[in-house]
Design a protein around this motif. Sequence first.
Motif, PDB file in Angstrom:
ATOM      1  N   GLY A 334       0.781  -1.230   0.000  1.00 36.08           N
ATOM      2  CA  GLY A 334       0.000   0.000   0.000  1.00 36.08           C
ATOM      3  C   GLY A 334       0.812   1.280   0.000  1.00 36.08           C
ATOM      4  O   GLY A 334       0.467   2.236  -0.700  1.00 36.08           O
ATOM      5  N   PRO A 335       1.921   1.366   0.754  1.00 30.84           N
ATOM      6  CA  PRO A 335       2.724   2.598   0.693  1.00 30.84           C
ATOM      7  C   PRO A 335       3.243   2.913  -0.701  1.00 30.84           C
ATOM      8  O   PRO A 335       3.356   4.078  -1.078  1.00 30.84           O
ATOM      9  CB  PRO A 335       3.867   2.299   1.675  1.00 30.84           C
ATOM     10  CG  PRO A 335       3.256   1.381   2.674  1.00 30.84           C
ATOM     11  CD  PRO A 335       2.346   0.493   1.872  1.00 30.84           C
ATOM     12  N   ARG A 336       3.566   1.876  -1.478  1.00 31.12           N
ATOM     13  CA  ARG A 336       4.011   2.135  -2.844  1.00 31.12           C
ATOM     14  C   ARG A 336       2.850   2.637  -3.701  1.00 31.12           C
ATOM     15  O   ARG A 336       3.020   3.522  -4.533  1.00 31.12           O
ATOM     16  CB  ARG A 336       4.626   0.877  -3.459  1.00 31.12           C
ATOM     17  CG  ARG A 336       5.152   1.097  -4.859  1.00 31.12           C
ATOM     18  CD  ARG A 336       5.734  -0.162  -5.449  1.00 31.12           C
ATOM     19  NE  ARG A 336       7.143  -0.325  -5.093  1.00 31.12           N
ATOM     20  CZ  ARG A 336       7.834  -1.452  -5.281  1.00 31.12           C
ATOM     21  NH1 ARG A 336       7.241  -2.499  -5.789  1.00 31.12           N
ATOM     22  NH2 ARG A 336       9.110  -1.516  -4.957  1.00 31.12           N
ATOM     23  N   VAL A 337       1.656   2.064  -3.511  1.00 32.01           N
ATOM     24  CA  VAL A 337       0.473   2.569  -4.212  1.00 32.01           C
ATOM     25  C   VAL A 337       0.267   4.043  -3.875  1.00 32.01           C
ATOM     26  O   VAL A 337       0.013   4.878  -4.747  1.00 32.01           O
ATOM     27  CB  VAL A 337      -0.785   1.753  -3.827  1.00 32.01           C
ATOM     28  CG1 VAL A 337      -2.041   2.366  -4.446  1.00 32.01           C
ATOM     29  CG2 VAL A 337      -0.645   0.301  -4.273  1.00 32.01           C
ATOM     30  N   THR A 338       0.409   4.353  -2.609  1.00 30.48           N
ATOM     31  CA  THR A 338       0.200   5.721  -2.132  1.00 30.48           C
ATOM     32  C   THR A 338       1.154   6.708  -2.793  1.00 30.48           C
ATOM     33  O   THR A 338       0.760   7.807  -3.189  1.00 30.48           O
ATOM     34  CB  THR A 338       0.385   5.757  -0.605  1.00 30.48           C
ATOM     35  OG1 THR A 338      -0.560   4.866  -0.007  1.00 30.48           O
ATOM     36  CG2 THR A 338       0.191   7.150  -0.057  1.00 30.48           C
ATOM     37  N   GLN A 339       2.406   6.327  -2.907  1.00 31.26           N
ATOM     38  CA  GLN A 339       3.401   7.230  -3.491  1.00 31.26           C
ATOM     39  C   GLN A 339       3.360   7.206  -5.011  1.00 31.26           C
ATOM     40  O   GLN A 339       3.206   8.243  -5.664  1.00 31.26           O
ATOM     41  CB  GLN A 339       4.797   6.857  -3.021  1.00 31.26           C
ATOM     42  CG  GLN A 339       5.893   7.719  -3.667  1.00 31.26           C
ATOM     43  CD  GLN A 339       7.290   7.301  -3.243  1.00 31.26           C
ATOM     44  OE1 GLN A 339       7.487   6.792  -2.158  1.00 31.26           O
ATOM     45  NE2 GLN A 339       8.256   7.509  -4.102  1.00 31.26           N
ATOM     46  N   LYS A 340       3.501   6.013  -5.607  1.00 28.00           N
ATOM     47  CA  LYS A 340       3.670   5.909  -7.055  1.00 28.00           C
ATOM     48  C   LYS A 340       2.418   6.340  -7.810  1.00 28.00           C
ATOM     49  O   LYS A 340       2.508   6.929  -8.889  1.00 28.00           O
ATOM     50  CB  LYS A 340       4.037   4.474  -7.436  1.00 28.00           C
ATOM     51  CG  LYS A 340       5.336   3.988  -6.855  1.00 28.00           C
ATOM     52  CD  LYS A 340       6.533   4.765  -7.393  1.00 28.00           C
ATOM     53  CE  LYS A 340       7.828   4.129  -6.954  1.00 28.00           C
ATOM     54  NZ  LYS A 340       9.014   4.873  -7.355  1.00 28.00           N
ATOM     55  N   SER A 341       1.257   6.003  -7.276  1.00 22.66           N
ATOM     56  CA  SER A 341       0.026   6.472  -7.906  1.00 22.66           C
ATOM     57  C   SER A 341      -0.301   7.887  -7.469  1.00 22.66           C
ATOM     58  O   SER A 341      -0.804   8.688  -8.259  1.00 22.66           O
ATOM     59  CB  SER A 341      -1.131   5.534  -7.553  1.00 22.66           C
ATOM     60  OG  SER A 341      -0.907   4.248  -8.084  1.00 22.66           O
ATOM     61  N   GLY A 342       0.006   8.189  -6.213  1.00 21.69           N
ATOM     62  CA  GLY A 342      -0.356   9.494  -5.665  1.00 21.69           C
ATOM     63  C   GLY A 342       0.169  10.656  -6.459  1.00 21.69           C
ATOM     64  O   GLY A 342      -0.524  11.671  -6.644  1.00 21.69           O
ATOM     65  N   PHE A 343       1.393  10.550  -7.006  1.00 21.40           N
ATOM     66  CA  PHE A 343       1.936  11.715  -7.692  1.00 21.40           C
ATOM     67  C   PHE A 343       1.299  11.958  -9.058  1.00 21.40           C
ATOM     68  O   PHE A 343       1.563  12.975  -9.682  1.00 21.40           O
ATOM     69  CB  PHE A 343       3.468  11.683  -7.757  1.00 21.40           C
ATOM     70  CG  PHE A 343       4.094  10.607  -8.602  1.00 21.40           C
ATOM     71  CD1 PHE A 343       3.882  10.552  -9.967  1.00 21.40           C
ATOM     72  CD2 PHE A 343       4.962   9.685  -8.025  1.00 21.40           C
ATOM     73  CE1 PHE A 343       4.492   9.578 -10.749  1.00 21.40           C
ATOM     74  CE2 PHE A 343       5.583   8.713  -8.795  1.00 21.40           C
ATOM     75  CZ  PHE A 343       5.345   8.659 -10.159  1.00 21.40           C
ATOM     76  N   THR A 344       0.427  11.036  -9.523  1.00 19.71           N
ATOM     77  CA  THR A 344      -0.312  11.293 -10.770  1.00 19.71           C
ATOM     78  C   THR A 344      -1.702  11.864 -10.510  1.00 19.71           C
ATOM     79  O   THR A 344      -2.476  12.051 -11.448  1.00 19.71           O
ATOM     80  CB  THR A 344      -0.449  10.010 -11.609  1.00 19.71           C
ATOM     81  OG1 THR A 344      -1.354   9.106 -10.956  1.00 19.71           O
ATOM     82  CG2 THR A 344       0.894   9.331 -11.815  1.00 19.71           C
ATOM     83  N   ALA A 345      -2.018  12.146  -9.244  1.00 23.29           N
ATOM     84  CA  ALA A 345      -3.362  12.605  -8.882  1.00 23.29           C
ATOM     85  C   ALA A 345      -3.830  13.854  -9.619  1.00 23.29           C
ATOM     86  O   ALA A 345      -5.036  14.014  -9.840  1.00 23.29           O
ATOM     87  CB  ALA A 345      -3.441  12.838  -7.366  1.00 23.29           C
ATOM     88  N   PRO A 346      -2.946  14.774 -10.037  1.00 22.72           N
ATOM     89  CA  PRO A 346      -3.444  15.940 -10.782  1.00 22.72           C
ATOM     90  C   PRO A 346      -3.958  15.606 -12.179  1.00 22.72           C
ATOM     91  O   PRO A 346      -4.569  16.451 -12.828  1.00 22.72           O
ATOM     92  CB  PRO A 346      -2.214  16.850 -10.874  1.00 22.72           C
ATOM     93  CG  PRO A 346      -1.301  16.388  -9.797  1.00 22.72           C
ATOM     94  CD  PRO A 346      -1.529  14.919  -9.693  1.00 22.72           C
ATOM     95  N   GLY A 347      -3.680  14.394 -12.663  1.00 19.61           N
ATOM     96  CA  GLY A 347      -4.178  13.999 -13.975  1.00 19.61           C
ATOM     97  C   GLY A 347      -3.249  14.385 -15.107  1.00 19.61           C
ATOM     98  O   GLY A 347      -2.218  15.042 -14.900  1.00 19.61           O
TER      99      GLY A 347
END
Length: 757
Positions: A334-347
């Motif tokens: 989950g921490p990797r999901v949080t970071q690696k996906s998180g930084f694409t949140a602006p689209g």
Amino acid sequence: MNVMRPMPAGQVGRSVPRLEAREKVTGRADYVHNLVVPGMLYTKVFRSTVPHGRIVSIDTSAAEAVEGVYRVVTGEDIRKVVPEPYYGPAFHDQPVLALDKVRHVGEPVAVVLAEDPYVAAEAVQLITAEYEELEPVFDEVEAVTSRAVVHEVLKPAGTFPDLKHLVGRRDTNVALDYQLRRGDVDAAFAAADRVFEHEFRTQQTMHTPLEPMVSLAIPGHESLTIHTASQSPSFVRIEIARLLGWPENRVRVVVPHLGGGFGAKLYIKLEALVACLALLVRRPVKLSLTMEEQFYTISKHASTFRIRSSVKDGKITGRRCEVFWNGGAYADIGPRVTQKSGFTAPGPYDIDNVSIDSYALYTNRPPAGALRGFGIPQLVWAYESHTDLIARELEIDPVEFRRNNILREGREQATGTAMKDAAIEAVLEDIVARMDWSKPFDRGTGPLRRGRGIAIGFKASISPTTSVAIVNVYGDGSSSLYLSTVDMGQGSDTAMAQIVGETLGIETENVKVIHPDTDVTPYDMATLGSRSTFHMGNAVKLAAQHARDQLDALARSLGLPPGTNYGPKDLFKKKYGMQAGNIVGVGSYIPDYKSPDPATGLSDNVTPFWMIGGTGVEIEVDTETGHVRILRMVNAVDCGRPLNPKIVETQLSGAALMQLGFTLFENMEYDNGQVTNASFADYKIPGIHDLPARIENDIVEAEQKSGPYGAKGVGESATFGVSPAIANAIHDAVGVRLTEMPLTPEAVFRAIRAQKG
């Protein structure tokens, strides 16, 4: 020099039938479920019935008295084999069997071993446990400030380079707090024409591979062999060796065919338990989960996404994102999901001012981890719904608004990494053209209203990760490829064989792929995140080139002039006087990577490649029932140059239909932490009647210059845009906006009724 061979037709770009297809359709393919060995004991698991509680006592006496029971084992027994029996890829937070405390309903507490699985199943029902119940927390947002703390102490695993910074927050439920800051968001908001703010939620869902998880451990003389349904055999070997305090060469992990995975079978799932049991009783031990048990083993993150955007003159000038990931009782990845996906949140938009906070949170639900898309579908659901809402409020066509703000080639994404070989604009325009977006659209009549929607998304590849491959060229000119990438239906065996064939100038069908066996096949981080085509593909190409270079050197050593039409078989025969010898090529690949700045989260090299995918749909909504029917679905992706176009096409359909289920009806339903629909009778995945009437898949013309023969991964790309495209189409059809998944008929109907007052 290239003296060695007449080249056959190019192997890359051929729609080669899957190499393993005949084995599978004739029932000859080998799976761990079919494996039986002498002296084997079957295992059944006794599981917690409370979501959060201290273990007061465990009574195993009645189970032990059942005729045929070999042994009953609890967490304290496991300590006799492993004093510190905790594992996990991010934190060593998950016990082999519960110790001191249980953290979710369904957590393994004890096991029964018997030669007959039915005896074990009967006996496990007789185990009882007493708990001192503790306050649970289930919601990801509440977990931030909850008095209920799932883990008092966290032990970072330190296994992967991108997770070495993990520390967690003591006495909180925050496993990772990832932040990114770029530009001045507050100033952008202050200068904006309009500011838009929304909140979107996604539900917890299950992977539901049709082959449930299964592992078999066989103890040897100072060694252990594990046959397992795993997507990450190299990690399993490393982690089991660490647990036991052994060198890696005493642990062997074998993976035959895999009957689906989608992320469920990553890292450690059952392997630690069967390993400890086998060493405890000195006999082979097999554990096969039921479909119901899988619901309590791993799942997809539920999430809450708060998104706020400033717009000036039709351009998005600032965006603030808060994402809360429900990781369940154990962190898994989950921490990797949080970071690696998180930084694409602006689209996929060109925004100068960005603020992101992405939180990995512990709750008392079953653990969540990697699932096809790796967090990206949850994010795209939110930011593409948000994008449509902004466009409608501004009375701008949703496609035109996207065109005005799209992140184009060479521009920097929010992290500061430039978008290279990322055909975002081409994917958008392909869908728009195929849907005839500018032409009049039939809106339906009476209670049946029609609408259409579009959405695009993108994903960064996990980095840095390593892949190693070996290519063996035999005396007759045929070849074998040794690699630890797991083919779980995605066609990787065939695609990798095509790379060997293309490089060596032989037919793909003359390349044999050796399935993962850590005593034989070299290291690969894992089969996940659409990384295999790029990472392992590059390693395979390098290994084949190494073999080719040696063959060319052999030709030169034999005094053959350039241009001589000699194949490998002729070269070996000329050297050895008979059919003999081998040429072994080795390739290792790890891409460049720059860790994000701890203060800002910025990096100018955060990923080796970008995956791009989008979806357009035309739907029909029955306003009297809320039922949504998908009339047409258009999927488009940038996967670079497709190695095998037919396999890519099936990947696109499979990904889109899987996400369709998550969008419209799949949902793990709870009663005080207990999953109430943990079976295919109650948890509905898409059936034949749920499929769109028309599905169109397209691969846009593109090339990943750093990829093997221009290729990159595609297994997840068609998941990205499905959910927001459908939500946008519902809004287009009946004027209601749903902000929480799944988009069930009841949810649609209630929204229509609420709209009418």
